[in-house]
Design a protein around this motif. Structure first.
Motif, PDB file in Angstrom:
ATOM      1  N   ASN A  53      47.185  35.075  33.411  1.00 45.30           N
ATOM      2  CA  ASN A  53      45.850  35.045  33.680  1.00 45.30           C
ATOM      3  C   ASN A  53      45.222  33.646  34.070  1.00 45.30           C
ATOM      4  N   ASN A  89      46.490  41.284  39.944  1.00 46.10           N
ATOM      5  CA  ASN A  89      45.985  39.989  39.117  1.00 46.10           C
ATOM      6  C   ASN A  89      45.389  39.099  40.435  1.00 46.10           C
ATOM      7  N   GLU A  93      41.456  37.889  40.901  1.00 44.72           N
ATOM      8  CA  GLU A  93      41.160  36.650  40.603  1.00 44.72           C
ATOM      9  C   GLU A  93      40.187  36.159  42.135  1.00 44.72           C
TER      10      GLU A  93
END
Length: 284
Positions: A53, A89, A93
């Protein structure tokens, strides 16, 4: 956000070819991959782990985001990490950023099709893959299609070109495949794979309609026997042994590029003949 900035996540062979083409058109190109040392020297290089992350959140804003990652091995866990989880992911974002990308492209594959009896497939054909690779690709495709970000899925058929010479080496070693039953193969030269992506980016930039899904394969599905026979002739080799083509029969279909052609893309290598002739010339 810099004007005409493209971020290529998974800046490998195709991503690098795409970036070089767009850089020549004046784009700022950012290449992100696990080993940033492999990104072309003229790009801005970023080391990226799509499963981390902190690494993902550190990515810069961009006008165009291209997700062109390759799984590091043919295993379900590797595919989940690269395509399903990795793409989620990245999209999660950028979906929440004040200045999200204006276009997202996901490089998928024709493994999403289960058809194996020589059928013609296009963007509207059913996708009911029975192997984990195709199933995970389908999940990733839907993640982008359902995203609030404007995006397109590009399904590439078998990629060949510089550094992708397995079939040439097999033909040079005297291998061929049975003529019957006929097994169709579909392929696209590396430069056309990058060319299709660049074409869709330019199309969007110009305000033209861009579809959710594209099937990117050259103009001529051909039987594997035809391709290997042509290669043997060009290499001046007499085939002396046969490969087992049973695994290839699982992907025995004919891919239609009619949508891309109708929207104006012209293939640099419209069939395997032009493409492999170029590869062979460069191997001399």
């Amino acid at each position: 956000m810099a004007s005409r900035t493209i971020l290529i996540v998974g800046c490998g062979d195709i991503g690098s070819a795409l970036g070089l083409q767009l850089q020549a058109q004046g784009y700022r190109v950012i290449g992100a991959r696990r080993d940033s040392r492999s990104v072309p020297a003229s790009f801005e290089a970023i080391q990226l782990d799509v499963g981390d992350n902190a690494s993902v959140s550190a990515l810069p804003d961009a006008d165009v985001l291209v997700y062109a990652i390759s799984a590091d091995k043919f295993e379900e866990s590797a595919y989940q990490s690269a395509y399903s989880q990795g793409l989620d992911n990245i999209l999660s974002e950028f979906e929440q950023r004040p200045q999200p990308p204006r276009q997202v492209l996901f490089v998928s594959s024709t493994s999403v099709y289960a058809q194996s009896s020589g059928e013609v497939v296009d963007e509207s054909s059913p996708t009911t893959p029975y192997r984990f690779s195709g199933q995970i690709m389908c999940q990733a495709e839907q993640r982008l299609i359902n995203s609030p970000l404007p995006g397109s899925v590009v399904r590439l058929s078998g990629i060949y070109g510089p550094g992708r010479e397995r079939l040439i080496n097999q033909a040079r070693d005297g291998y061929t495949v049975p003529q019957n039953p006929a097994v169709f193969t579909n392929r696209i030269h590396r430069d056309d794979a990058a060319g299709v992506l660049a074409f869709l980016i330019e199309r969007y930039q110009q305000g033209d309609a861009v579809d959710d899904i594209y099937l990117a394969s050259d103009d001529e599905p051909a039987t594997l026997y035809e391709v290997m026979t042509w290669l043997a002739q060009r290499l001046d080799v007499t085939p002396s042994q046969q490969l087992d083509a049973s695994a290839r029969r699982r992907s025995n279909k004919r891919c239609s590029n009619a949508r891309l052609k109708a929207q104006g893309y012209r293939f640099r290598y419209p069939s395997f003949r032009e493409g492999y002739a170029d590869v062979l010339e460069n191997l001399k």
